[in-house]
Design a protein around this motif. Structure first.
Motif, PDB file in Angstrom:
ATOM      1  N   ASN A 109      -2.559  23.041 -10.987  1.00  0.00           N
ATOM      2  CA  ASN A 109      -3.461  23.511 -12.042  1.00  0.00           C
ATOM      3  C   ASN A 109      -4.224  22.358 -12.696  1.00  0.00           C
ATOM      4  OD1 ASN A 109      -2.783  26.184 -11.625  1.00  0.00           O
ATOM      5  ND2 ASN A 109      -1.227  26.196 -13.226  1.00  0.00           N
ATOM      6  N   PHE A 110      -3.522  21.264 -12.950  1.00  0.00           N
ATOM      7  CA  PHE A 110      -4.149  20.088 -13.538  1.00  0.00           C
ATOM      8  C   PHE A 110      -5.207  19.521 -12.592  1.00  0.00           C
ATOM      9  CE2 PHE A 110      -4.516  15.594 -14.609  1.00  0.00           C
ATOM     10  CZ  PHE A 110      -4.652  15.637 -15.990  1.00  0.00           C
ATOM     11  N   PHE A 111      -4.847  19.431 -11.306  1.00  0.00           N
ATOM     12  CA  PHE A 111      -5.802  18.926 -10.316  1.00  0.00           C
ATOM     13  C   PHE A 111      -7.035  19.814 -10.242  1.00  0.00           C
ATOM     14  CE2 PHE A 111      -7.577  19.195  -6.043  1.00  0.00           C
ATOM     15  CZ  PHE A 111      -8.137  17.927  -5.974  1.00  0.00           C
ATOM     16  N   GLU A 112      -6.854  21.117 -10.193  1.00  0.00           N
ATOM     17  CA  GLU A 112      -8.004  22.029 -10.090  1.00  0.00           C
ATOM     18  C   GLU A 112      -8.919  21.911 -11.309  1.00  0.00           C
ATOM     19  OE1 GLU A 112      -9.135  23.625  -7.488  1.00  0.00           O
ATOM     20  OE2 GLU A 112      -7.416  22.971  -6.294  1.00  0.00           O
ATOM     21  N   ASP A 113      -8.358  21.738 -12.494  1.00  0.00           N
ATOM     22  CA  ASP A 113      -9.176  21.549 -13.700  1.00  0.00           C
ATOM     23  C   ASP A 113      -9.955  20.242 -13.634  1.00  0.00           C
ATOM     24  OD1 ASP A 113      -8.276  23.959 -14.714  1.00  0.00           O
ATOM     25  OD2 ASP A 113      -6.822  23.039 -16.089  1.00  0.00           O
ATOM     26  N   LEU A 114      -9.316  19.180 -13.164  1.00  0.00           N
ATOM     27  CA  LEU A 114      -9.991  17.886 -13.016  1.00  0.00           C
ATOM     28  C   LEU A 114     -11.105  17.976 -11.979  1.00  0.00           C
ATOM     29  CD1 LEU A 114     -10.236  14.826 -13.531  1.00  0.00           C
ATOM     30  CD2 LEU A 114      -8.398  14.499 -11.858  1.00  0.00           C
ATOM     31  N   LYS A 115     -10.827  18.601 -10.856  1.00  0.00           N
ATOM     32  CA  LYS A 115     -11.824  18.765  -9.792  1.00  0.00           C
ATOM     33  C   LYS A 115     -13.023  19.572 -10.292  1.00  0.00           C
ATOM     34  CE  LYS A 115     -12.254  20.497  -5.065  1.00  0.00           C
ATOM     35  NZ  LYS A 115     -11.524  21.087  -3.921  1.00  0.00           N
ATOM     36  N   LYS A 116     -12.733  20.623 -11.024  1.00  0.00           N
ATOM     37  CA  LYS A 116     -13.808  21.449 -11.576  1.00  0.00           C
ATOM     38  C   LYS A 116     -14.672  20.630 -12.530  1.00  0.00           C
ATOM     39  CE  LYS A 116     -14.589  25.671 -14.216  1.00  0.00           C
ATOM     40  NZ  LYS A 116     -13.957  26.777 -14.947  1.00  0.00           N
TER      41      LYS A 116
ATOM     42  N   MET B 156       0.846  -1.175   0.000  1.00  0.00           N
ATOM     43  CA  MET B 156       0.000   0.000   0.000  1.00  0.00           C
ATOM     44  C   MET B 156       0.895   1.242   0.000  1.00  0.00           C
ATOM     45  SD  MET B 156      -2.564   1.373   2.919  1.00  0.00           S
ATOM     46  CE  MET B 156      -1.329   2.356   3.698  1.00  0.00           C
ATOM     47  N   LYS B 157       0.477   2.221  -0.791  1.00  0.00           N
ATOM     48  CA  LYS B 157       1.268   3.443  -0.900  1.00  0.00           C
ATOM     49  C   LYS B 157       0.320   4.640  -1.012  1.00  0.00           C
ATOM     50  CE  LYS B 157       4.949   5.358  -3.765  1.00  0.00           C
ATOM     51  NZ  LYS B 157       5.797   5.126  -4.942  1.00  0.00           N
ATOM     52  N   GLU B 158       0.599   5.681  -0.233  1.00  0.00           N
ATOM     53  CA  GLU B 158      -0.144   6.934  -0.307  1.00  0.00           C
ATOM     54  C   GLU B 158       0.776   8.001  -0.878  1.00  0.00           C
ATOM     55  OE1 GLU B 158      -2.358   8.229   3.275  1.00  0.00           O
ATOM     56  OE2 GLU B 158      -1.810   6.262   4.077  1.00  0.00           O
ATOM     57  N   ILE B 159       0.248   8.769  -1.856  1.00  0.00           N
ATOM     58  CA  ILE B 159       1.037   9.857  -2.440  1.00  0.00           C
ATOM     59  C   ILE B 159       0.206  11.136  -2.370  1.00  0.00           C
ATOM     60  CG2 ILE B 159       2.278  10.693  -4.452  1.00  0.00           C
ATOM     61  CD1 ILE B 159       2.287   7.714  -5.439  1.00  0.00           C
ATOM     62  N   LYS B 160       0.624  12.056  -1.502  1.00  0.00           N
ATOM     63  CA  LYS B 160      -0.061  13.344  -1.390  1.00  0.00           C
ATOM     64  C   LYS B 160       0.399  14.251  -2.524  1.00  0.00           C
ATOM     65  CE  LYS B 160      -0.867  13.134   3.541  1.00  0.00           C
ATOM     66  NZ  LYS B 160      -0.835  13.841   4.809  1.00  0.00           N
ATOM     67  N   ASN B 161      -0.463  15.201  -2.898  1.00  0.00           N
ATOM     68  CA  ASN B 161      -0.168  16.138  -3.979  1.00  0.00           C
ATOM     69  C   ASN B 161       0.280  15.392  -5.228  1.00  0.00           C
ATOM     70  OD1 ASN B 161      -0.713  18.477  -2.347  1.00  0.00           O
ATOM     71  ND2 ASN B 161       1.208  18.006  -1.303  1.00  0.00           N
ATOM     72  N   PHE B 162      -0.504  14.402  -5.601  1.00  0.00           N
ATOM     73  CA  PHE B 162      -0.168  13.521  -6.720  1.00  0.00           C
ATOM     74  C   PHE B 162      -0.094  14.269  -8.051  1.00  0.00           C
ATOM     75  CE2 PHE B 162      -1.306  10.344  -9.979  1.00  0.00           C
ATOM     76  CZ  PHE B 162      -0.311   9.407  -9.748  1.00  0.00           C
ATOM     77  N   LEU B 163      -1.010  15.201  -8.265  1.00  0.00           N
ATOM     78  CA  LEU B 163      -1.055  15.950  -9.526  1.00  0.00           C
ATOM     79  C   LEU B 163      -0.598  17.396  -9.302  1.00  0.00           C
ATOM     80  CD1 LEU B 163      -4.533  14.761 -10.867  1.00  0.00           C
ATOM     81  CD2 LEU B 163      -2.272  13.900 -11.524  1.00  0.00           C
ATOM     82  N   GLU B 164      -0.096  18.000 -10.358  1.00  0.00           N
ATOM     83  CA  GLU B 164       0.236  19.423 -10.306  1.00  0.00           C
ATOM     84  C   GLU B 164      -1.040  20.208 -10.014  1.00  0.00           C
ATOM     85  OE1 GLU B 164       2.320  20.724 -13.790  1.00  0.00           O
ATOM     86  OE2 GLU B 164       3.726  19.048 -13.683  1.00  0.00           O
TER      87      GLU B 164
END
Length: 163
Positions: free
Chosen positions: A11-18, A1-9
């Protein structure tokens, strides 16, 4: 098991979330989370990739870069899940495995809440809190379940199954 915080840049994350949370995004209701004996009202899903094919026009723009970052060689399924907190009736979903054959599951958290994912590893339960832009990666045959959130109305994730 692996957790990675702040996986995406950012701006890219905010566009995906939107795209997933704030736009006219198509959601389809599934009647149960895991099995017919559950006490939930189901959840909503949006398929990006399933049954050997792309099902969403946003696949190339948003999903392919994530799959590349995961080093995925072959895709089984990719879908977004929208879990309304009131559907859980304050209960956790049943433990389950996505598939029984050797592959990977990655859960990407779109929003932060007090819910998350529980994994059963060596008969111990490990809780992973839902935090936006965090990726949780584990073997697909690991038993896991979603946990309800009390501090937000909706929990959003993208579930990846791949080799």
């Amino acid at each position: 098991m692996k957790e990675i915080k702040n996986f995406l840049e950012d701006n890219f994350f905010e566009d995906l979330k939107k795209l997933i949370i704030k736009s006219e995004f198509s959601w389809f209701k599934r009647e149960v989370m895991v099995n017919d004996n559950e006490q939930s009202l189901g959840y909503f899903t949006h398929s990006f990739f399933n049954k050997y094919g792309v099902n969403c026009k946003h696949y190339d723009e948003f999903i392919v870069p994530i799959l590349e970052k995961l080093n995925a060689h072959s895709i089984i399924q990719v879908r977004a899940n929208l879990s309304p907190s009131c559907f859980y009736k304050n209960k956790k979903s049943d433990f389950h495995t996505d598939y029984t054959y050797p592959s990977k599951t990655a859960i990407f958290y779109i929003n932060t809440c007090d819910g998350g994912t529980e994994l059963k590893i060596n008969n111990e339960i490990k809780f992973v809190k839902a935090e936006e832009n965090k990726m949780l990666i584990f073997d697909t045959n690991t038993q896991h379940r979603g946990t309800p959130s009390k501090d937000v109305d909706f929990r959003y994730i993208i579930n990846f199954n791949y080799y």
